[in-house]
Design a protein around this motif. Structure first.
Motif, PDB file in Angstrom:
ATOM      1  N   TYR A   1     -12.420  -8.436   7.461  1.00 39.30           N
ATOM      2  CA  TYR A   1     -14.162  -8.760   6.407  1.00 39.30           C
ATOM      3  C   TYR A   1     -13.396 -10.402   6.959  1.00 39.30           C
ATOM      4  N   ASN A   2     -12.620 -10.898   6.866  1.00 37.03           N
ATOM      5  CA  ASN A   2     -12.663 -12.130   6.927  1.00 37.03           C
ATOM      6  C   ASN A   2     -13.573 -12.730   8.346  1.00 37.03           C
ATOM      7  N   LYS A   3     -12.970 -12.486   9.348  1.00 39.96           N
ATOM      8  CA  LYS A   3     -14.132 -12.590  10.689  1.00 39.96           C
ATOM      9  C   LYS A   3     -15.562 -12.324   9.914  1.00 39.96           C
ATOM     10  N   ALA A   4     -16.194 -11.584   9.901  1.00 44.91           N
ATOM     11  CA  ALA A   4     -17.068 -10.786   9.709  1.00 44.91           C
ATOM     12  C   ALA A   4     -17.495 -12.412   8.576  1.00 44.91           C
ATOM     13  N   VAL A   5     -17.373 -12.937   7.549  1.00 50.13           N
ATOM     14  CA  VAL A   5     -17.535 -13.528   6.064  1.00 50.13           C
ATOM     15  C   VAL A   5     -17.800 -14.899   6.779  1.00 50.13           C
ATOM     16  N   ASN A   6     -16.679 -15.908   7.782  1.00 48.77           N
ATOM     17  CA  ASN A   6     -16.365 -17.089   8.506  1.00 48.77           C
ATOM     18  C   ASN A   6     -16.766 -17.146   9.229  1.00 48.77           C
ATOM     19  N   GLY A   7     -17.305 -15.794  10.216  1.00 45.52           N
ATOM     20  CA  GLY A   7     -17.883 -15.926  11.215  1.00 45.52           C
ATOM     21  C   GLY A   7     -17.336 -15.773  12.247  1.00 45.52           C
ATOM     22  N   ALA A   8     -18.181 -15.959  13.857  1.00 47.50           N
ATOM     23  CA  ALA A   8     -16.940 -16.117  14.967  1.00 47.50           C
ATOM     24  C   ALA A   8     -16.357 -17.704  15.387  1.00 47.50           C
ATOM     25  N   GLN A   9     -15.256 -17.751  15.522  1.00 52.92           N
ATOM     26  CA  GLN A   9     -14.720 -19.103  15.981  1.00 52.92           C
ATOM     27  C   GLN A   9     -15.256 -19.366  17.650  1.00 52.92           C
ATOM     28  N   GLN A  10     -15.124 -20.391  18.133  1.00 50.54           N
ATOM     29  CA  GLN A  10     -16.395 -21.008  19.588  1.00 50.54           C
ATOM     30  C   GLN A  10     -15.632 -20.719  20.100  1.00 50.54           C
ATOM     31  N   GLU A  11     -14.123 -20.302  20.267  1.00 54.67           N
ATOM     32  CA  GLU A  11     -13.859 -19.856  21.029  1.00 54.67           C
ATOM     33  C   GLU A  11     -14.332 -18.626  21.627  1.00 54.67           C
ATOM     34  N   ASP A  12     -13.913 -17.640  20.546  1.00 51.87           N
ATOM     35  CA  ASP A  12     -15.125 -16.907  21.111  1.00 51.87           C
ATOM     36  C   ASP A  12     -16.129 -16.985  21.495  1.00 51.87           C
TER      37      ASP A  12
END
Length: 404
Positions: free
Chosen positions: A116-127
């Motif tokens: 859920y946090n990943k979806a809310v905060n968005g992907a990291q630049q590395e990804d």
């Protein structure tokens, strides 16, 4: 001789006259006799009114304590009849399996939170960088198979290769194109972030996982039973090492509260409420109490309403015997009325008293009301009446009296 007879007759008449005069004199003397009495002037007074009932000594309701989950009994800390205080341990379950279940639920909750946090905060630049490299590789792969297919089309048209070889190169081109589209979509999603509906779905999963974890944690905490009141252990219904099913009672408890139960009439029960004060007489000892519970439905057999009175200052348990009959006085407020001593009331089929008016006794029929110690409220008198309180048994209506 004749004169002598006349003389005797004259003496006899004189004797009768004298006797008659004496009798009249005594009668007049009796009519004017004065009888000494003692009086008080009656007045209206305020006095507390209470309901008087017979009560039965009892104890607070017995509570059945049980666990929410099934497990073996690990430890019993109390015995039957033991007094315990609030917070004191009673029984422990074996928590091994319960702890495993809680840890598994916690892991699921953490994983759901990460998604859920990943979806809310968005992907990291590395990804995103990795996704861009994957798109480039897929594009290069597609370009290679596109060039190969175009060449094979030319060769096929010149009959240099078979139709099977051309179809094989077309299959490789289609596969590389699908891989390129997938890589491009992944990159676009990482750049744009998750959609609102995806976030809502992930939040729902997180909430469900959190609720499951809290439930498992509650079962672990519930596996250590402690007393939530000061009271007594009525009975212990389990043994160490036994498998205890969920919901089955393991301990019977009652509080320290000492209560008196009375059955009130439908008229009197409307005069009180929870918190109404009362006085209980137990073995000539007066104890203060208050109404703690009123059953709103009448008993089918007696027609009375069961009411519990809690003793505010509990007496020693060795003096409080369950089932003993006691006197109960329930306060219902103050009332203003004329109070007179009970000892001055006479009865000849009707209750009456004597009052003094113009120096003579006058009978007054009265109606008795509430008793208060050695007095009783009455109707039939008015404030200011002189009430005879001593000597009333020696007089009758109309007798002349004198006040001591």
């Amino acid at each position: 001789m004749k004169q002598r007879v006349l003389l005797i007759f004259s003496l006899f008449l004189s004797f009768l006259l004298v006797s008659g005069c004496g009798a009249n004199s005594d009668s007049n003397k009796s009519d004017t006799k004065t009888y000494p009495v003692k009086t008080i002037q009656v007045k209206e007074e305020n006095y507390p009114v209470s309901l008087e009932y017979q009560g039965i000594t009892g104890e607070s309701e017995v509570r059945k304590l049980s666990f929410k989950s099934s497990a073996k009994i690990a430890k019993i800390y109390v015995t039957k009849g033991q007094h315990v205080t609030k917070g004191e341990p009673l029984v422990d379950l074996d928590k091994t399996d319960l702890n495993y279940a809680m840890q598994a639920a916690q892991s699921q909750m953490n994983a759901a939170a990460a998604q859920y946090n990943k979806a809310v905060n968005g992907a990291q630049q590395e990804d995103i960088n990795k996704a861009e490299i994957a798109v480039k590789n897929a594009q290069d792969n597609y370009n290679y198979y596109k060039d190969l297919y175009d060449k094979n089309v030319t060769l096929y048209n010149s009959s240099a290769i078979s139709k099977q070889a051309l179809d094989g190169s077309k299959l490789q081109l289609d596969s590389s194109e699908a891989a390129l589209n997938s890589a491009q979509q992944t990159l676009q999603q990482l750049r744009d972030g998750s959609r609102d509906e995806d976030k809502e779905a992930l939040l729902a999963q997180l909430n469900a996982a959190t609720a499951d974890y809290n439930s498992k944690m509650d079962l672990v905490q519930d596996a250590s039973m402690v007393s939530d009141l000061d009271g007594y252990v009525v009975d212990v219904l389990c043994k160490e090492g036994e498998l205890q099913p969920a919901g089955n009672p393991v301990i019977l408890m009652r509080s320290d509260d000492q209560v008196i139960t009375v059955g009130l009439s439908d008229k009197d029960v409307k005069k009180i409420k929870v918190g109404t004060k009362a006085t209980i007489t137990i073995d000539n000892q007066s104890v203060d109490g208050e109404i703690s519970n009123i059953v709103q439905m009448a008993d089918q057999q007696s027609g009375t309403f069961s009411t519990e009175i809690k003793l505010l200052n509990p007496i020693d348990n060795d003096q409080f015997y369950i089932g003993e009959s006691v006197k109960v006085y329930i306060e219902t407020g103050d009332q203003r009325s004329i109070l007179i001593p009970i000892s001055c009331i006479l009865n000849d089929g009707e209750d009456y008293v004597y009052v003094i008016e113009n120096g003579r006794a006058v009978r007054k029929n009265i109606t008795l009301g509430d008793a208060h110690e050695d007095k009783v409220s009455v109707e039939g008198l008015k404030a200011g009446d002189k009430l005879v309180i001593e000597g009333m048994k020696n007089i009758k209506a109309g007798y002349q009296v004198s006040e001591k």
